[in-house]
Design an enzyme around this catalytic site. Structure first.
Site, PDB file in Angstrom:
ATOM      1  N   CYS A 116       0.949  -1.150   0.189  1.00 50.21           N
ATOM      2  CA  CYS A 116      -0.073   0.082   0.002  1.00 50.21           C
ATOM      3  C   CYS A 116       0.771   1.184   0.128  1.00 50.21           C
ATOM      4  O   CYS A 116       0.379   2.458  -0.453  1.00 50.21           O
ATOM      5  CB  CYS A 116      -0.936   0.089   1.230  1.00 50.21           C
ATOM      6  N   ASP A 155      -2.568  -4.051   7.460  1.00 49.94           N
ATOM      7  CA  ASP A 155      -3.545  -4.830   8.169  1.00 49.94           C
ATOM      8  C   ASP A 155      -3.502  -6.036   7.664  1.00 49.94           C
ATOM      9  O   ASP A 155      -3.657  -7.237   8.018  1.00 49.94           O
ATOM     10  CB  ASP A 155      -5.025  -4.035   7.940  1.00 49.94           C
ATOM     11  N   CYS A 185      -2.088   2.897   3.076  1.00 55.49           N
ATOM     12  CA  CYS A 185      -2.796   1.915   3.828  1.00 55.49           C
ATOM     13  C   CYS A 185      -3.978   2.225   4.651  1.00 55.49           C
ATOM     14  O   CYS A 185      -4.146   3.410   5.081  1.00 55.49           O
ATOM     15  CB  CYS A 185      -1.604   0.830   4.829  1.00 55.49           C
ATOM     16  N   ASP A 186      -4.570   1.107   5.267  1.00 54.98           N
ATOM     17  CA  ASP A 186      -6.247   1.540   5.775  1.00 54.98           C
ATOM     18  C   ASP A 186      -6.102   2.555   6.798  1.00 54.98           C
ATOM     19  O   ASP A 186      -7.120   3.657   6.795  1.00 54.98           O
ATOM     20  CB  ASP A 186      -6.578   0.197   6.438  1.00 54.98           C
ATOM     21  N   LYS A 187      -5.265   2.793   8.029  1.00 53.29           N
ATOM     22  CA  LYS A 187      -5.341   3.737   8.724  1.00 53.29           C
ATOM     23  C   LYS A 187      -4.586   4.838   8.498  1.00 53.29           C
ATOM     24  O   LYS A 187      -4.617   6.096   9.075  1.00 53.29           O
ATOM     25  CB  LYS A 187      -4.716   3.069  10.179  1.00 53.29           C
ATOM     26  N   CYS A 214      -5.279  -2.483  -1.061  1.00 48.03           N
ATOM     27  CA  CYS A 214      -6.215  -3.488  -1.480  1.00 48.03           C
ATOM     28  C   CYS A 214      -7.027  -3.083  -2.321  1.00 48.03           C
ATOM     29  O   CYS A 214      -7.813  -2.266  -2.188  1.00 48.03           O
ATOM     30  CB  CYS A 214      -6.593  -4.214  -0.153  1.00 48.03           C
ATOM     31  N   GLU A 252      -9.621  -6.806  13.448  1.00 49.08           N
ATOM     32  CA  GLU A 252     -10.538  -7.017  12.334  1.00 49.08           C
ATOM     33  C   GLU A 252     -10.764  -8.601  12.149  1.00 49.08           C
ATOM     34  O   GLU A 252      -9.721  -9.369  12.410  1.00 49.08           O
ATOM     35  CB  GLU A 252     -10.017  -6.531  10.900  1.00 49.08           C
ATOM     36  N   SER A 270     -12.869  -6.555   8.305  1.00 54.52           N
ATOM     37  CA  SER A 270     -11.951  -5.763   7.072  1.00 54.52           C
ATOM     38  C   SER A 270     -13.079  -5.413   6.055  1.00 54.52           C
ATOM     39  O   SER A 270     -14.262  -5.752   6.007  1.00 54.52           O
ATOM     40  CB  SER A 270     -11.164  -6.937   6.628  1.00 54.52           C
TER      41      SER A 270
END
Length: 575
Positions: free
Chosen positions: A54, A86, A127-129, A199, A451, A477
């Site tokens: 990511c 993640d 990335c996600d966060k 992702c 998650e 997730s």
């Protein structure tokens, strides 16, 4: 003007200049010349890391933004901020640090920008966060800011099918259920993630990038670009120019992150079929921005916004397909035309949403079916629902659209950790009709609110996705789908009802009625409450111990900087 010389009164500026002599001396060592001290200083928060695909491409984007900022007459100063993957930590103890990293990112950006008195901020993340962490920091700082998304990964391919990271998790469940052999499992793993980028489905990273674009804090079309495509770097460079202009015009996040902007973000999340994590993160960003936002507001928007995009995890397409079909601006224009969007909301460009979308057609192209026409949506209402009941008096969050069995009542299969649940699924101990309960995985109890992609994917892989329910005080997730309910609040660790469930109890999940119920008498409830005692902390030192002490209920966004000292009404009663 830089904060080092922002006062226009000559005498005060001379005095301030004298006071700042040591500061200037330090800045000369990093490249400042005499003429540079009157330029705005722009912090560039760079989330570059080789720890995850990511973020592996972020450094090049940060450098493009820095070049354009310098050309626009500012002094960019780059600093690093963290990321954790993640996907790599999923299903392990390391996943407990994922949501914690959101706070670390926000705190680090706030710390550097305040300590160094910067005049503006470019946050580069993948990335996600990274996205919610950066946005929380931006909201706290309230200096001109823009977010640059690192871009999405391209789809992997195997046996003429598009693959994402979720494909690898589901393949594990398929292998354990003897539905595929070991060679196919290996081939899926080898092809699922072909290169750089976040992702690829409408999972959490792409959901939050779409939400940030909808709020006006990033450039149009940037939220669905592929990391490895040249246009992503071009967008990063333009972001630097736009930020420099916003500094000159004094466009602050407080003028952009309004209640209307958050409603726009929620509407877009619903329309694209986004991740349940958006609920948690938008609540936290709203708190940082001083905007009143609750779970009930998500339900209000859900009822009037259809799902327009056929995207993974439950649909057919990935984020790059959405980009080719018109991206988030096309979705926003459809919502705007049908009065589901606030067109007068301001964006970082200085334009309103209506002005930004002026040249976007009101309906999607007919040569694609990623974005459905308004009269033929994927689902007539939004997919993220808030469920309440005696198991979740503060609320819980579920993806309900497309669930084949919207109501399930069955015996509880109770697990006090993700690992014990996953082992039971992989050992074929979960049967059709069961309601799986994973508890003590909430913000405080985990701690860190892991998650549950591993167990939910194993359920899908075992062919039980339409036959088994799952509830948890943890989260999911963005790759998760099926009859699953997360963010159950209050959580088990503070005495929430999910901690009182016993093996074999009847539980009802009713998506249509928005209901989550434990089917026992109130007398029995009270008996169990009286007998319950909190478990000892799982961690007594380090970041997880600190996090557990300060984190709020998921119903408030799992924030860590509460000013009222309240976790939420039900949590306080539980204590």
């Amino acid at each position: 003007m830089s904060r080092l010389s922002m006062n226009n009164d000559r005498s005060q500026r001379v005095t301030r200049g004298v006071e700042r002599t040591p500061n200037r001396a330090m800045l000369r060592a990093v490249g400042f010349g005499d003429a540079d001290f009157d330029k705005p200083i722009v912090g560039v928060a760079n989330g570059y890391s080789t720890i995850t695909p990511c973020n592996i491409g972020l450094n090049a984007l940060a450098e493009r933004a820095i070049d354009s900022l310098r050309e626009a007459g500012t002094m960019p100063q780059v600093f690093g901020t963290i990321t954790v993957s993640d996907g790599i930590s999923m299903g392990t103890e390391g996943m407990k640090y994922s949501l914690v990293s959101r706070e670390v990112i926000a705190d680090s950006i706030e710390t550097v920008c305040q300590a160094q008195s910067v005049d503006g901020l470019v946050a580069v993340g993948g990335c996600d966060k990274n996205m919610p962490g950066a946005m929380i920091g931006i909201a706290r700082l309230n200096i001109p800011s823009i977010f640059v998304y690192g871009g999405t990964i391209k789809a992997g391919h195997y046996n003429e099918a598009d693959l994402t990271i979720a494909s690898a998790f589901e393949a594990v469940g398929q292998f354990c259920a003897h539905r595929i052999d070991e060679e196919e499992l290996r081939q899926v793993e080898r092809h699922a993630c072909p290169g750089a980028g976040s992702c690829g489905g409408m999972f959490t990273a792409n959901t939050m990038s779409a939400a940030i674009e909808a709020m006006g804090m990033s450039l149009p079309y940037s939220s669905t670009m592929a990391s490895e495509d040249a246009e992503t770097a071009v967008s990063a460079a333009r972001s630097g120019c736009v930020l420099a202009d916003a500094i000159r015009k004094g466009i602050l996040p407080a003028s952009i992150l309004t209640r209307e902007a958050f409603e726009n973000a929620i509407a877009v999340v619903m329309a694209v079929g986004g991740s349940t994590n958006a609920v948690l993160h938008l609540l936290a960003i709203a708190h940082a921005a001083g905007i009143s936002l609750s779970l009930d507001n998500f339900e209000e928007v859900r009822e009037r916004v259809p799902v327009l995009c056929d995207l993974k995890p439950s649909g057919r397409y990935v984020a790059t397909d959405l980009h080719q079909a018109g991206g988030v601006p096309q979705v926003m224009k459809m919502l705007l035309v049908h009065d589901r969007l606030h067109g007068d909301a301001l964006t970082i460009t200085g334009q309103t949403v209506t002005e930004v979308l002026r040249d976007v057609p009101p309906e999607p192209r007919k040569d694609q079916d990623v974005i459905r026409p308004w009269e033929n949506p994927v689902y007539p209402q939004g997919h993220l629902a808030v469920l309440k009941g005696n198991l979740a008096t503060e609320g819980a969050v579920a993806k309900i659209a497309g669930v084949k069995n919207p109501r399930i009542s069955g015996p509880a299969r109770v697990f006090d950790s993700e690992e014990s649940c996953l082992q039971a699924i992989l050992s074929a101990k979960i049967k059709p009709g069961d309601v799986v309960v994973i508890r003590y995985e909430g913000p405080k109890g985990g701690p860190g609110m892991r998650e549950m992609l591993a167990p939910t994917s194993a359920i899908i892989g075992a062919g039980l996705g339409d036959a088994v329910g799952l509830i948890t005080d943890g989260r999911f997730s963005g790759a998760t789908y099926g009859m699953v309910v997360g963010h159950v609040a209050p959580e088990a660790a503070v005495g929430g009802a999910i901690g009182l469930v016993e093996e074999g109890d009847s539980i009802t999940i009713d998506a249509e009625a928005r209901l989550l119920e434990l089917n026992i008498s109130e007398v029995e409830f009270e008996r169990r409450r009286a007998a319950w005692s909190p478990p000892p902390p799982r961690y007594r030192r380090g970041v997880l111990a600190k996090y557990a002490r300060v984190v709020s209920s998921s119903s408030l966004g799992a924030i860590t900087d509460r000013t009222d000292g309240a976790d939420g009404e039900a949590n306080n009663r539980a204590r």
